[in-house]
Design a protein around this motif. Structure first.
Motif, short mmCIF file in Angstrom:
data_model
loop_
_atom_site.label_atom_id
_atom_site.label_comp_id
_atom_site.label_asym_id
_atom_site.label_seq_id
_atom_site.Cartn_x
_atom_site.Cartn_y
_atom_site.Cartn_z
N THR A 36 0.86 -1.19 0.00
CA THR A 36 0.00 0.00 0.00
C THR A 36 0.90 1.23 0.00
O THR A 36 2.12 1.12 0.13
CB THR A 36 -0.92 0.01 1.24
OG1 THR A 36 -0.12 0.20 2.42
CG2 THR A 36 -1.71 -1.28 1.35
N PRO A 37 0.32 2.43 -0.13
CA PRO A 37 1.16 3.63 -0.14
C PRO A 37 1.97 3.85 1.14
O PRO A 37 2.96 4.58 1.13
CB PRO A 37 0.15 4.76 -0.35
CG PRO A 37 -0.98 4.13 -1.08
CD PRO A 37 -1.07 2.75 -0.50
N ALA A 44 -2.80 -6.30 4.43
CA ALA A 44 -2.98 -6.98 5.72
C ALA A 44 -2.55 -6.09 6.88
O ALA A 44 -3.21 -6.08 7.94
CB ALA A 44 -2.19 -8.29 5.73
N HIS A 45 -1.46 -5.36 6.73
CA HIS A 45 -1.02 -4.45 7.79
C HIS A 45 -2.09 -3.38 8.07
O HIS A 45 -2.30 -3.00 9.23
CB HIS A 45 0.29 -3.77 7.41
CG HIS A 45 1.50 -4.64 7.54
ND1 HIS A 45 1.87 -5.52 6.57
CD2 HIS A 45 2.42 -4.77 8.54
CE1 HIS A 45 2.97 -6.16 6.94
NE2 HIS A 45 3.32 -5.73 8.14
N TRP A 143 -11.54 5.36 7.60
CA TRP A 143 -11.58 5.94 6.26
C TRP A 143 -10.17 6.11 5.70
O TRP A 143 -9.91 5.78 4.54
CB TRP A 143 -12.29 7.28 6.27
CG TRP A 143 -12.35 7.89 4.90
CD1 TRP A 143 -13.23 7.60 3.90
CD2 TRP A 143 -11.45 8.87 4.35
NE1 TRP A 143 -12.95 8.34 2.78
CE2 TRP A 143 -11.87 9.12 3.03
CE3 TRP A 143 -10.34 9.56 4.87
CZ2 TRP A 143 -11.21 10.04 2.20
CZ3 TRP A 143 -9.69 10.47 4.05
CH2 TRP A 143 -10.12 10.71 2.73
N ALA A 144 -9.25 6.62 6.51
CA ALA A 144 -7.89 6.90 6.03
C ALA A 144 -7.16 5.62 5.63
O ALA A 144 -6.54 5.55 4.56
CB ALA A 144 -7.11 7.65 7.11
N HIS A 145 -7.23 4.60 6.48
CA HIS A 145 -6.56 3.35 6.14
C HIS A 145 -7.31 2.62 5.03
O HIS A 145 -6.69 1.90 4.23
CB HIS A 145 -6.40 2.48 7.38
CG HIS A 145 -5.40 3.05 8.34
ND1 HIS A 145 -4.03 2.92 8.15
CD2 HIS A 145 -5.55 3.79 9.47
CE1 HIS A 145 -3.39 3.54 9.14
NE2 HIS A 145 -4.29 4.08 9.94
N ASP A 151 -6.27 2.64 -2.69
CA ASP A 151 -5.18 3.05 -3.57
C ASP A 151 -4.35 1.84 -4.00
O ASP A 151 -3.94 1.73 -5.17
CB ASP A 151 -4.28 4.07 -2.86
CG ASP A 151 -4.93 5.43 -2.74
OD1 ASP A 151 -5.92 5.70 -3.44
OD2 ASP A 151 -4.44 6.24 -1.92
N ALA A 152 -4.11 0.93 -3.07
CA ALA A 152 -3.32 -0.26 -3.39
C ALA A 152 -4.02 -1.14 -4.41
O ALA A 152 -3.38 -1.76 -5.26
CB ALA A 152 -3.04 -1.05 -2.11
#
Length: 266
Positions: A36-37, A44-45, A143-145, A151-152
């Motif tokens: 992810t970014p 998963a993280h 929302w942020a995660h 994005d990923a």
């Protein structure tokens, strides 16, 4: 916030969580392991972090003493405890088990917050929070995660009215962004005017303030959660102090974030 407002935020938190759940539930093992970014964080993280923070929030609500012990452990390693907590869960749980753990933790947190007596305040890593504030903070993080996950995966999520909560905590955290950088926040309030996806103008601060921030609600939320670089967003400032704030704004507790680089295709 009123009790009715707290219930509304909790309802929105559940919807935000369900939307992200639907995004990851059918992923392959390879997609769960995809980057992810956020540096060194896979999909998963991201879910592991939400599972852990929901569980820590539940601890704050149900067992303040145990939560205090958790804070003590975190402060012994303030620069890496968040990364370590996510990595520990990823190391021991397969995607299905990790998803089940997140579901269980967020549901139990929902139940505990809805059962809390009006006016109750819970300890946190920053100032104590009431039910509505705790729910708002959890929605902001979800929302942020979730944006990192989207994005990923190359998924574009439609902005919703739930972004109002993210924007509100971003505005309220203005002075905190200065505090974590060891500088004094401006004494003057800022005027913030944000246009929702539905065309409604959402405002904060005095109408006649000299320092002003304007832009789309969605872009402002990306800015204060540091999910996009300021140069890639249509958020604008009038005034030196407001302009400086847009460079450091953060809606989340903890150390100053590094943010995201500007897109190379600009």
């Amino acid at each position: 916030m009123s009790d009715a407002a707290a219930v509304s935020v909790l309802d929105d938190l559940r919807e935000e969580s369900d939307e992200l759940d639907a995004l990851v539930a059918g992923l392959s093992a390879e997609a769960w392991a995809g980057p992810t970014p956020a540096e060194r964080w896979t999909v998963a993280h991201q879910i592991a972090h939400l599972a852990w923070t929901d569980e820590v929030a539940l601890l704050a609500v149900t067992d303040p003493g145990a939560f205090a012990d958790e804070v003590g452990t975190a402060m012994a390693d303030p620069d890496s405890f968040v990364d370590r907590a996510a990595a520990d869960l990823v190391a021991v749980l397969e995607p299905d088990a990790l998803l089940a753990r997140w579901r269980d933790g967020r549901n139990r947190l929902q139940e505990a917050l809805r059962a809390a007596a009006p006016g109750t305040r819970f300890p946190w890593y920053g100032p104590p929070m009431g039910v509505a504030s705790m729910a708002t903070a959890r929605l902001m993080e979800t929302w942020a995660h979730g944006q990192d996950v989207a994005d990923a995966l190359g998924v574009t999520r439609a902005p919703t009215g739930r972004l109002r909560h993210v924007a509100r905590i971003g505005v309220r955290a203005r002075d905190y962004a200065y505090f974590v950088r060891g500088t004094k926040a401006p004494e003057e309030e800022f005027r913030v005017e944000l246009l929702s996806p539905e065309g409604e103008l959402i405002t904060y601060g005095p109408e006649n303030a000299e320092q002003r921030v304007t832009g789309p609600l969605y872009d402002f939320c990306l800015l204060v959660t540091q999910r996009a670089h300021r140069d890639d967003l249509a958020v604008r400032a009038v005034g030196t102090d407001a302009d400086q704030w847009l460079d450091i704004a953060q809606a989340f507790a903890g150390p100053a974030g590094t943010g995201r680089p500007a897109r190379k295709d600009r």
